[in-house]
Design a protein around this motif. Structure first.
Motif, mmCIF file in Angstrom:
data_model
loop_
_atom_site.group_PDB
_atom_site.id
_atom_site.type_symbol
_atom_site.label_atom_id
_atom_site.label_comp_id
_atom_site.label_asym_id
_atom_site.label_seq_id
_atom_site.Cartn_x
_atom_site.Cartn_y
_atom_site.Cartn_z
ATOM 1 N N LEU A 3 -3.033 -2.444 -1.383
ATOM 2 C CA LEU A 3 -2.211 -3.638 -1.209
ATOM 3 C C LEU A 3 -2.725 -4.777 -2.100
ATOM 4 C CD1 LEU A 3 -0.746 -5.159 1.909
ATOM 5 C CD2 LEU A 3 -2.368 -6.562 0.667
ATOM 6 N N ALA A 43 -5.185 -0.276 4.505
ATOM 7 C CA ALA A 43 -4.109 -0.712 3.596
ATOM 8 C C ALA A 43 -4.580 -0.693 2.141
ATOM 9 C CB ALA A 43 -3.571 -2.086 3.991
ATOM 10 N N THR A 71 -1.347 5.595 2.978
ATOM 11 C CA THR A 71 -2.600 4.850 2.840
ATOM 12 C C THR A 71 -3.497 4.997 4.063
ATOM 13 O OG1 THR A 71 -3.543 2.720 2.252
ATOM 14 C CG2 THR A 71 -1.724 2.683 3.791
ATOM 15 N N PRO A 107 0.851 -1.194 0.000
ATOM 16 C CA PRO A 107 0.000 0.000 0.000
ATOM 17 C C PRO A 107 0.887 1.245 0.000
ATOM 18 C CG PRO A 107 0.053 -0.984 2.187
ATOM 19 C CD PRO A 107 0.815 -1.907 1.270
ATOM 20 N N GLN A 132 -6.691 -4.994 -1.550
ATOM 21 C CA GLN A 132 -7.445 -4.117 -0.648
ATOM 22 C C GLN A 132 -8.079 -3.030 -1.517
ATOM 23 O OE1 GLN A 132 -7.936 -4.926 2.346
ATOM 24 N NE2 GLN A 132 -6.102 -5.632 3.379
#
Length: 194
Positions: free
Chosen positions: A84, A81, A77, A73, A112
């Motif tokens: 990611l 996260a 961020t 990330p 993510q």
């Protein structure tokens, strides 16, 4: 002379109607690159609905992790996260323990994809290595809100015995180690296939 225009107009209307009817009957088949097929030509028989219960093991630690981070990330961020990305080659077993019989692998990635919650974009194939399903895959693509008790994601296709597959999966976390990030998730797969 008055009859000629009426006959001509009737003829034109009849010609237009028959052309329209021809288009409706043939559909897209007037193109060189498409044709209709009989499903039997592809070996497709009666469609059936199957239920698979599998355990997905996401292993981030140890000498041989099954999930590795490929995109970290950004440093600025959010707490989720966001950004990611992890590639996975996770074991799929019949029971919740890693010592259970392995019947396949979940291969793909998760990312993510939410700034507000722990929401993953899951893109993976359940690649089977056991029994008559050996070499066949089920493809899952969807949002996984990890903190929800039950998450549902669509089955968007497959290969081998799962060609033209459609359905959904339900995921339930069975075990999660906060210190390592390792997780075991029960997947119930409901899939229509031939």
């Amino acid at each position: 002379m008055a009859r000629v225009p009426i006959c001509a107009s009737k003829f034109i209307v009849l010609l237009l109607l028959s052309s329209f009817a021809t288009i409706l009957v043939t559909g897209d088949e007037d193109h060189e690159f498409v044709r209709r097929l009989d499903r039997k030509l592809l070996g497709l028989k009666k469609e059936k609905l199957s239920h698979f219960k599998l355990y997905w093991h996401d292993i981030l630690t140890g000498p041989n992790p099954s999930a590795i981070q490929v995109v970290p990330p950004p440093s600025n961020t959010s707490r989720t996260a966001f950004g990611l990305v992890r590639m996975i080659d996770n074991p799929l077993t019949l029971g919740p323990e890693m010592s259970s019989k392995m019947v396949g692998r979940a291969q793909g990635f998760y990312a993510q994809a939410s700034q507000e919650d722990i929401g993953l974009l899951m893109a993976m194939n359940f690649a089977f290595i056991e029994g008559k399903y050996n070499g066949s895959t089920i493809t899952v693509l969807g949002k996984n809100s990890v903190l929800s008790t039950v998450r549902e994601m669509p089955v968007i296709g497959g290969s081998g015995l799962f060609r033209f597959a459609r359905g959904y999966v339900q995921a339930r976390t069975q075990k999660f180690d906060v210190a390592t990030g390792d997780a075991t998730v029960e997947y119930n797969v409901y899939v229509f296939h031939y």
